[in-house]
Design an enzyme around this catalytic site. Structure first.
Site, short mmCIF file in Angstrom:
data_model
loop_
_atom_site.label_atom_id
_atom_site.label_comp_id
_atom_site.label_asym_id
_atom_site.label_seq_id
_atom_site.Cartn_x
_atom_site.Cartn_y
_atom_site.Cartn_z
N LYS A 172 1.15 -1.00 0.30
CA LYS A 172 -0.07 0.47 0.45
C LYS A 172 1.00 0.90 0.29
O LYS A 172 1.66 1.65 0.90
CB LYS A 172 -0.56 0.07 0.85
C1 R5P Z 1 -1.55 4.60 7.83
O1 R5P Z 1 -0.63 3.84 7.97
C2 R5P Z 1 -2.59 3.87 8.70
O2 R5P Z 1 -3.19 2.19 7.65
C3 R5P Z 1 -3.95 4.35 8.03
O3 R5P Z 1 -4.56 4.17 9.28
C4 R5P Z 1 -5.19 4.30 6.73
O4 R5P Z 1 -4.78 3.83 6.03
C5 R5P Z 1 -5.63 5.91 6.78
O5 R5P Z 1 -5.98 5.76 5.65
P1 R5P Z 1 -6.66 6.97 5.18
O6 R5P Z 1 -5.59 7.77 4.78
O7 R5P Z 1 -7.39 6.38 3.94
O8 R5P Z 1 -7.11 7.89 6.11
#
Ligand code: R5P
Length: 282
Positions: A172
């Site tokens: 990711k």
């Molecule tokens: C990142 O390292 C974490 O997994 C986050 O908590 C999460 O992926 C954040 O998702 P978003 O940036 O789409 O809110």
């Protein structure tokens, strides 16, 4: 790849090679993030729309219906908090044994390339992959970006390639200019991280650009659960990821579903199947 591991990964990344993961793991270092104060209430209406849910262990146990058929990608790294100057000091927080007991489809861990804890987080990834191989559990490597680190194609390609070389089954990372280079040089499926909340039209544009440049999907949190109409938003994101919708078509779908939710006007369509009809008309 072992059959069990392949089977679990195929529950997350669908037969079209795409996935829409819903990230709700923010609390592991951010505490009660806006929109996730009552995580169960936020997750409930979104769960059946997500191809996979990414929580940390506590939210999974307390706030996700155990009868769900949505595969779980469990966050298994942590130990830091938003109060830290340097967020890179993470360890493994869940044993593989407990992950298996929780019946997860995959586990996720952050790596911090270029940080003071680079080596520790990369060795954590390698250890987790060894464990995953032993039990048939795929590993998602999350390329975390520290406050002082860049988000350009050169840096993100470096992170993603290192993660894949160490054995991550999928990765990711963030969207950036030259994203296609990041995808091309990463030999495993790559899902785009959502990032901070954007206006819905921009978040859909971002999703479209990532998919067009080769991403296997998204792992999106705030841009879905902080949207004005979260259930409409996840369906609009899915339309881009799985149904080849353009950002315009996805935005029309979002607005139409939002209006339907709010009961402001007569529903144009109902449910995901009908949303395909909507898209076909454009
Ligand atoms: C990142 O390292 C974490 O997994 C986050 O908590 C999460 O992926 C954040 O998702 P978003 O940036 O789409 O809110």
């Amino acid at each position: 790849m072992d059959w069990g591991l392949k089977n679990r990964l195929s529950r997350v990344i669908k037969p079209d090679g795409r996935t829409v993961m819903l990230a709700v793991d923010h609390g592991y270092f951010l505490g009660p993030t806006s929109g996730l104060e009552d995580a169960g209430k936020t997750i409930k209406p979104l769960l059946s729309h997500a191809d996979a849910l990414m929580p940390a262990r506590g939210v999974l146990r307390t706030s996700v219906d155990a009868s769900t058929e949505t595969p779980i990608v469990l966050r298994v790294s942590g130990g830091n908090s938003i109060l830290d100057e340097d967020l890179s000091d993470e360890g493994i927080t869940v044993s593989m044994e407990d992950a298996i007991r929780l019946n997860v489809a995959a586990v996720a861990l952050s790596i911090y390339v270029g940080s003071p804890n680079q080596k520790e987080t990369l060795l954590n990834l390698a250890r987790l992959v060894d464990e995953g191989q032993r039990y048939g559990i795929p590993v998602l490597a999350v390329t975390a970006v520290g406050k002082s680190m860049g988000r350009d194609a050169r840096y993100l390609s470096l992170c993603c390639r290192i993660a894949a070389e160490l054995g991550a089954h999928f990765v990711k990372t963030y969207y950036c200019e030259g994203f296609e280079k990041v995808v091309k040089t990463c030999p495993v499926p790559l899902v785009m991280a959502g990032g901070k909340k954007l206006p819905e039209a921009e978040a859909l544009e971002l999703t479209y650009n990532a998919i067009k440049r080769g991403a296997a999907g998204v792992d999106m949190g705030r841009n879905i659960f902080q949207a004005e109409a979260p259930v409409a938003m996840i369906q609009a994101v899915k339309a881009i990821v799985h149904e080849h919708a353009t950002p315009r078509q996805a935005l029309d779908l979002y607005n139409s579903l939002k209006a339907q939710t709010k009961g402001k006007k007569k529903p144009k369509i109902a449910g995901v199947t009908a949303s395909k009809q909507e898209l076909n008309r454009h």
